[in-house]
Structure formats: structure tokens, C-alpha cells
Motif scaffolding. Sequence first.
Motif, PDB file in Angstrom:
ATOM      1  N   THR A 133      -9.990 -32.169  -3.175  1.00 56.19           N
ATOM      2  CA  THR A 133     -10.343 -31.159  -2.182  1.00 56.19           C
ATOM      3  C   THR A 133     -11.302 -31.782  -1.171  1.00 56.19           C
ATOM      4  O   THR A 133     -12.297 -32.408  -1.551  1.00 56.19           O
ATOM      5  CB  THR A 133     -11.001 -29.946  -2.853  1.00 56.19           C
ATOM      6  N   THR A 134     -11.019 -31.638   0.095  1.00 59.51           N
ATOM      7  CA  THR A 134     -11.831 -32.286   1.122  1.00 59.51           C
ATOM      8  C   THR A 134     -13.115 -31.506   1.388  1.00 59.51           C
ATOM      9  O   THR A 134     -13.244 -30.316   1.035  1.00 59.51           O
ATOM     10  CB  THR A 134     -11.048 -32.411   2.431  1.00 59.51           C
ATOM     11  N   ALA A 135     -14.055 -32.180   2.048  1.00 66.18           N
ATOM     12  CA  ALA A 135     -15.300 -31.515   2.434  1.00 66.18           C
ATOM     13  C   ALA A 135     -15.012 -30.366   3.393  1.00 66.18           C
ATOM     14  O   ALA A 135     -15.691 -29.325   3.355  1.00 66.18           O
ATOM     15  CB  ALA A 135     -16.236 -32.531   3.080  1.00 66.18           C
ATOM     16  N   GLU A 136     -14.012 -30.517   4.249  1.00 61.40           N
ATOM     17  CA  GLU A 136     -13.650 -29.448   5.180  1.00 61.40           C
ATOM     18  C   GLU A 136     -13.185 -28.201   4.433  1.00 61.40           C
ATOM     19  O   GLU A 136     -13.592 -27.073   4.754  1.00 61.40           O
ATOM     20  CB  GLU A 136     -12.557 -29.942   6.124  1.00 61.40           C
ATOM     21  N   GLU A 137     -12.359 -28.402   3.423  1.00 59.84           N
ATOM     22  CA  GLU A 137     -11.877 -27.263   2.627  1.00 59.84           C
ATOM     23  C   GLU A 137     -13.031 -26.629   1.857  1.00 59.84           C
ATOM     24  O   GLU A 137     -13.106 -25.392   1.728  1.00 59.84           O
ATOM     25  CB  GLU A 137     -10.787 -27.736   1.663  1.00 59.84           C
ATOM     26  N   MET A 138     -13.927 -27.449   1.343  1.00 56.00           N
ATOM     27  CA  MET A 138     -15.068 -26.932   0.591  1.00 56.00           C
ATOM     28  C   MET A 138     -16.031 -26.147   1.480  1.00 56.00           C
ATOM     29  O   MET A 138     -16.602 -25.146   1.065  1.00 56.00           O
ATOM     30  CB  MET A 138     -15.804 -28.078  -0.104  1.00 56.00           C
ATOM     31  N   LEU A 139     -16.197 -26.603   2.706  1.00 54.80           N
ATOM     32  CA  LEU A 139     -17.093 -25.884   3.609  1.00 54.80           C
ATOM     33  C   LEU A 139     -16.541 -24.499   3.929  1.00 54.80           C
ATOM     34  O   LEU A 139     -17.306 -23.516   4.015  1.00 54.80           O
ATOM     35  CB  LEU A 139     -17.316 -26.689   4.892  1.00 54.80           C
ATOM     36  N   LYS A 140     -15.235 -24.390   4.090  1.00 54.50           N
ATOM     37  CA  LYS A 140     -14.625 -23.078   4.323  1.00 54.50           C
ATOM     38  C   LYS A 140     -14.892 -22.158   3.137  1.00 54.50           C
ATOM     39  O   LYS A 140     -15.221 -20.978   3.303  1.00 54.50           O
ATOM     40  CB  LYS A 140     -13.125 -23.226   4.553  1.00 54.50           C
ATOM     41  N   SER A 141     -14.749 -22.691   1.944  1.00 54.44           N
ATOM     42  CA  SER A 141     -14.993 -21.905   0.734  1.00 54.44           C
ATOM     43  C   SER A 141     -16.457 -21.477   0.658  1.00 54.44           C
ATOM     44  O   SER A 141     -16.780 -20.334   0.316  1.00 54.44           O
ATOM     45  CB  SER A 141     -14.612 -22.725  -0.502  1.00 54.44           C
ATOM     46  N   PHE A 142     -17.350 -22.398   0.987  1.00 56.60           N
ATOM     47  CA  PHE A 142     -18.784 -22.094   0.971  1.00 56.60           C
ATOM     48  C   PHE A 142     -19.110 -20.994   1.973  1.00 56.60           C
ATOM     49  O   PHE A 142     -19.866 -20.059   1.667  1.00 56.60           O
ATOM     50  CB  PHE A 142     -19.575 -23.363   1.304  1.00 56.60           C
ATOM     51  N   THR A 143     -18.561 -21.099   3.168  1.00 52.36           N
ATOM     52  CA  THR A 143     -18.863 -20.129   4.228  1.00 52.36           C
ATOM     53  C   THR A 143     -18.438 -18.717   3.847  1.00 52.36           C
ATOM     54  O   THR A 143     -19.101 -17.740   4.220  1.00 52.36           O
ATOM     55  CB  THR A 143     -18.162 -20.548   5.542  1.00 52.36           C
ATOM     56  N   ASN A 144     -17.383 -18.590   3.081  1.00 51.69           N
ATOM     57  CA  ASN A 144     -16.921 -17.271   2.641  1.00 51.69           C
ATOM     58  C   ASN A 144     -17.954 -16.552   1.782  1.00 51.69           C
ATOM     59  O   ASN A 144     -18.131 -15.337   1.905  1.00 51.69           O
ATOM     60  CB  ASN A 144     -15.613 -17.405   1.855  1.00 51.69           C
ATOM     61  N   SER A 145     -18.640 -17.328   0.904  1.00 54.80           N
ATOM     62  CA  SER A 145     -19.659 -16.721   0.044  1.00 54.80           C
ATOM     63  C   SER A 145     -20.574 -17.807  -0.505  1.00 54.80           C
ATOM     64  O   SER A 145     -20.331 -18.368  -1.585  1.00 54.80           O
ATOM     65  CB  SER A 145     -19.016 -15.954  -1.113  1.00 54.80           C
ATOM     66  N   PRO A 146     -21.642 -18.148   0.230  1.00 51.64           N
ATOM     67  CA  PRO A 146     -22.554 -19.195  -0.242  1.00 51.64           C
ATOM     68  C   PRO A 146     -23.099 -18.923  -1.638  1.00 51.64           C
ATOM     69  O   PRO A 146     -23.219 -19.841  -2.458  1.00 51.64           O
ATOM     70  CB  PRO A 146     -23.672 -19.180   0.805  1.00 51.64           C
ATOM     71  N   GLU A 147     -23.425 -17.632  -1.933  1.00 54.57           N
ATOM     72  CA  GLU A 147     -24.016 -17.290  -3.237  1.00 54.57           C
ATOM     73  C   GLU A 147     -23.057 -17.594  -4.377  1.00 54.57           C
ATOM     74  O   GLU A 147     -23.452 -18.168  -5.408  1.00 54.57           O
ATOM     75  CB  GLU A 147     -24.429 -15.816  -3.268  1.00 54.57           C
ATOM     76  N   LYS A 148     -21.793 -17.242  -4.225  1.00 58.26           N
ATOM     77  CA  LYS A 148     -20.815 -17.516  -5.268  1.00 58.26           C
ATOM     78  C   LYS A 148     -20.516 -19.010  -5.374  1.00 58.26           C
ATOM     79  O   LYS A 148     -20.337 -19.551  -6.458  1.00 58.26           O
ATOM     80  CB  LYS A 148     -19.524 -16.742  -4.994  1.00 58.26           C
ATOM     81  N   TRP A 149     -20.470 -19.677  -4.206  1.00 60.01           N
ATOM     82  CA  TRP A 149     -20.100 -21.095  -4.179  1.00 60.01           C
ATOM     83  C   TRP A 149     -21.110 -21.936  -4.948  1.00 60.01           C
ATOM     84  O   TRP A 149     -20.734 -22.787  -5.754  1.00 60.01           O
ATOM     85  CB  TRP A 149     -20.010 -21.567  -2.726  1.00 60.01           C
ATOM     86  N   VAL A 150     -22.406 -21.723  -4.707  1.00 61.06           N
ATOM     87  CA  VAL A 150     -23.422 -22.572  -5.339  1.00 61.06           C
ATOM     88  C   VAL A 150     -23.522 -22.311  -6.844  1.00 61.06           C
ATOM     89  O   VAL A 150     -24.055 -23.154  -7.570  1.00 61.06           O
ATOM     90  CB  VAL A 150     -24.804 -22.398  -4.670  1.00 61.06           C
ATOM     91  N   LEU A 151     -23.024 -21.166  -7.312  1.00 58.22           N
ATOM     92  CA  LEU A 151     -23.008 -20.905  -8.760  1.00 58.22           C
ATOM     93  C   LEU A 151     -21.808 -21.555  -9.434  1.00 58.22           C
ATOM     94  O   LEU A 151     -21.731 -21.614 -10.664  1.00 58.22           O
ATOM     95  CB  LEU A 151     -22.995 -19.405  -9.028  1.00 58.22           C
ATOM     96  N   LYS A 152     -20.892 -22.090  -8.621  1.00 52.86           N
ATOM     97  CA  LYS A 152     -19.661 -22.681  -9.169  1.00 52.86           C
ATOM     98  C   LYS A 152     -19.588 -24.191  -8.955  1.00 52.86           C
ATOM     99  O   LYS A 152     -19.012 -24.895  -9.793  1.00 52.86           O
ATOM    100  CB  LYS A 152     -18.454 -22.012  -8.506  1.00 52.86           C
TER     101      LYS A 152
END
Length: 557
Positions: free
Chosen positions: A534-553
Motif C-alpha cells: 500500500t503506497t503512502a498516497e493510499e495511506m494518506l487518503k485513509s488517514f484523512t478519512n478518520s485520523p482517530e481510527k487510523w492511528v489506532l490501527k
Amino acid sequence: MIIGTNGLYAQQPFKYRIGIIGNPGNPDVRYDDSQLSALKKLGFNAVQINIAWGSRPGDEALNLEDILYLPGYGDEQIVNKRLESVKFRAKQAKRYGFRTIFHFGAPKIDSLYKINHIPKSIDRETEENSIQKKEIVDKYITLLKRLHKEVPEIDDILIYTFDQEAWIANEFGEGPTDKNIPLHERLPSFLTSLTSAWAAERQDGFVWWEPWELSAGQIYACIPKLPLSNFGLSLHSNIAEVQASRPVDVWFRNMVNLLEKTKIPVIGEIFMASANEEVEPLQHVAAPRLVFEQLDAMYRLGKLAGVKEYYGILPDQYDPSIKMAAIKLKKPGITLEKAMQELSADFKGQENAILGAWEATAQGLQLFPWDATWNFRRLPKRGHVYHTFARAGIPGRVAISPSWMSTRRSLFMVTANEPLDPWFYEDLELRCAASAQELDKAIVSYQQILFNQEGASQMAAYLTNVIRDLQLFQQSVIAIKCYTREVNLAFLMRKYAKENKPIPAELIDRFVKVMNEDIANQKKGYTANVKNLTTAEEMLKSFTNSPEKWVLKYLLL
């Protein structure tokens, strides 16, 4: 001893100046007139006639069993083909007056690099090949006699007793023959048997032993029992590795002092070319100052019999690093300033620019955190550019050898796979940032030098390769810088998410900024995403959707 031009004491040129033709990233082993005459001109007087690298580049021999067929050890036709190649190289090298060395590991362990981190497998294989068993010792005595008969042009042998598909039983393991018996009580007699066998075949021949993977204490304890004739040690320039920017640690100095009392000669192993294990597979990362400093550190000891290239040389190709080695090998007392001045003459009219490019490259290499983990070696091959986000971690585990379980921990920050403190990640981030800045200076300087070159000259082609290699190397450095910063920012944001508190906008902005740098770095086009991560670009999109959920995963420590 003579007084060098820098006012310091320097030796006469070393008795042994050992090269290796070809390297693991480019196993060019033609052994033709071009290569051998170039190696001679550089000032080398001995050659290791096989590359002897764990990955077996070009199907190079790692063991005696690879060139001397024994039933049950490989394909006879392939073994004989390797033997013919070794015969050819040895004869060619002797034509040019080189002392010849064949390098191998013993006792051989099958599939070592697949099992060297599995205690039960190592116990099983080392029990079967125990040097306490007469039949194993006799096997190697017989093989050495065969080697001399088949290739009488070989003068010396270089033996690894760990690594190179070789390993010795652990006294704290479960092998019935060797358990409870300290390694230093078993190993010297094996070395003595091999030395006696080789000396019986070749009176002026030497057995050089590389005590690789042993702890410092074990090596010290072996010294009083080592052979005192036809025997010497070939040592990495520090106990952790050959490292371009860290030659002559306290262990190496201790070894030279201890062995001087026994009159056992010592050879120091260093990197002398623009290609080395740290930057593998790149071939053009020239840092001549680092070569000068490695050789200068060896000369300053005043007690070495010689030096040996550790990785390999392409002698008939232009390489300012190996040209620097040649200058210093022939003129031990030359100053760095004069040596660099002599070297820069290849770039008439652009001397200052090339000196700046070389210095920036050297700084970039020195600032990089090589001491963090052995797993940063072969950096461009490691796959850092496209990295996983699943968990945070810098791997440290390599092998369950004595040295990895003890002495290496004083030189590598991480020698096991373990949770790491945020300050560790920050240290790597900031050191990589400093390294990347210097590498950028080098790239810009080289680009300007290339711009001023006339036509499609051979030097222009060389400069193009240098720029490409530095860009590839810098891309990995930037990737590690981004990754370690991402780990720490995720750690900081996760504190808020765990307490169901909003993440401060400043932290989110910082994370987005470093992710965008990671994205830009991945999009440079130098490195392919071969593992389809998974690229950094794809991960950033996922993070932007919900930073709180992303950092817990993701990026969990």
C-alpha cells in the motif's frame, strides 16, 4: 617506519595488498589481461580468487565442497565447472605475479542462511558436522590435499568458521558432542589441523582465519592456542562489520596488540571501492576521503601485515575510490589534501567542483545511521522506499551467533526485533535528514559537472551513473526519515485517540506534511513497488478519512 608528509609516522607499503576481482553486485570475474594488469597497476600484489559471498553471485564458490566433488554435496558437473574456473583464475593470477588466496567456510552447514536463526536446526547440523569428530577433521585435511593437487597455483587459504555456509556448535545448545565445552577449547585444534595439512602441501603457504561471528571474549581466548607458523588472521576493521566510516574499533586494536606478541600476522579488511556492502547493488557511490581514512587508520596501527578489500573491485573501470586506495597504498605518508589534489586531476577545470561532490558524498554516508541495525546494510536493496504501515519497527535480528548475542550489541543499537523508544526513531529521522541534505549537495554538484562535460564522453557516462546511484541511495534515506517521523507522529496522535480526545490540528498538519514528502519520494520513479505494498498516497487518503481510527490501527509500537 618513515615520517609521512603530514608529520605522522607511517609504515612502508603493506606486505600484503589483497584485492578481489568483481563484487557481489557485479560479479565481473573475467580474469583477463585488462583486469589483471589494471589490478597490478593499482598496487595490489595478492588476489582472493573467488568472491565468496553468501548470496553466491555468479555461482561463486563458498566451500571446498563447491569445487571438490564429494558424494552428497551438490551436482558433480557443476562442481567440476567451478573447479575449472578456479584453476583458470589461479593460473592467470600467477602469470601476473599475484599471491593467490582461496576463501571458504568450514565446517560446511547445509542451508545455513535459511536456518541460522533456528536453534534446533543449528544444533542438528552442527552436531552432524562437529569439529570434535575425527571424520570431520579428516574430511577437511583430505580436501586440502586435493585442493593443492588440483590447483597448485593457490598459495594461501582464507577460512571462515562461521558464516560462508559454515557454523560451529553452541556449547549452550543441545548437540551431544559439543554441549558444555567452550568454543575456544574446541576451535584452535581444528585450525591447527588445517594449518598443518596446508603447510605440509605448501611450505610457504598461509592459512588466514577470519574469526567472524565469534564474540570478542571467545576470540581473545583462542589466541594462546593458535598456530604460530603458516598462520595469520584476516579481520574485519571492526567487530561488527567492515564499515566505511568506522574502522579500527577497540576490539580490532586489542587484536592487533595481542597478536603482535605472538608474531601472528594480521590483515585488516576494509572497503576500497565505490561499490560496497553498505550501498549494494550500487556501483558508483564514490567517497575517496573515506577510503583514505580507512587506510590511514590501518597504517597508524603500525603493526599490520597487510590490508584486504572486503567486497570487491572492478579494476579496469574508472573508480575514484579505488584510485585513492592505489595512491595511499603506494604512498603511505601522503596527506589527504595532496591525495585529493592528485585524484581531482581527472576533472581538469572542474577540480573544485568534484572535490565538493566527493566530500558531500562522504558526509552523506558518514551521517547516515549505519550503527542503528545491521539490516541497513545493502540499503538500496532493503525495500525502504515502499514500506509497510502495519506496525512500527526497525528489525535487528540476524543470527544466533556468539557475536550477535553479545559483542555486536555494543556497536549496533538494535540486534533483536524489539519495541523501540520514540527517541530511537527521532534519532534516525534527524540523522537521515542530515544525510539526505549532504547527498542532495553531491547530486547537484555532479549534475553541474556533467552539464559542463563536452559531448558523450566516457566520463559523462560515468557521471550519469553516479548521479543515478546517488539518487537511488538518497531515496532510501529519505524514506527512512519519513517513516521514522510518521511512527512518532502516529504515537503522539494515538495518545489523544485512546482518550477519545480530538487530535490537535498541528499534529495532523505535521503528519500530512511528512506523508506528502513520503508520497513525492515514492513517485520519483527510481524504485518499483515490487511487493505491491500500500503506497503512502493510499495511506494518506485513509488517514484523512478518520485520523482517530487510523492511528489506532497503523504504525503501532
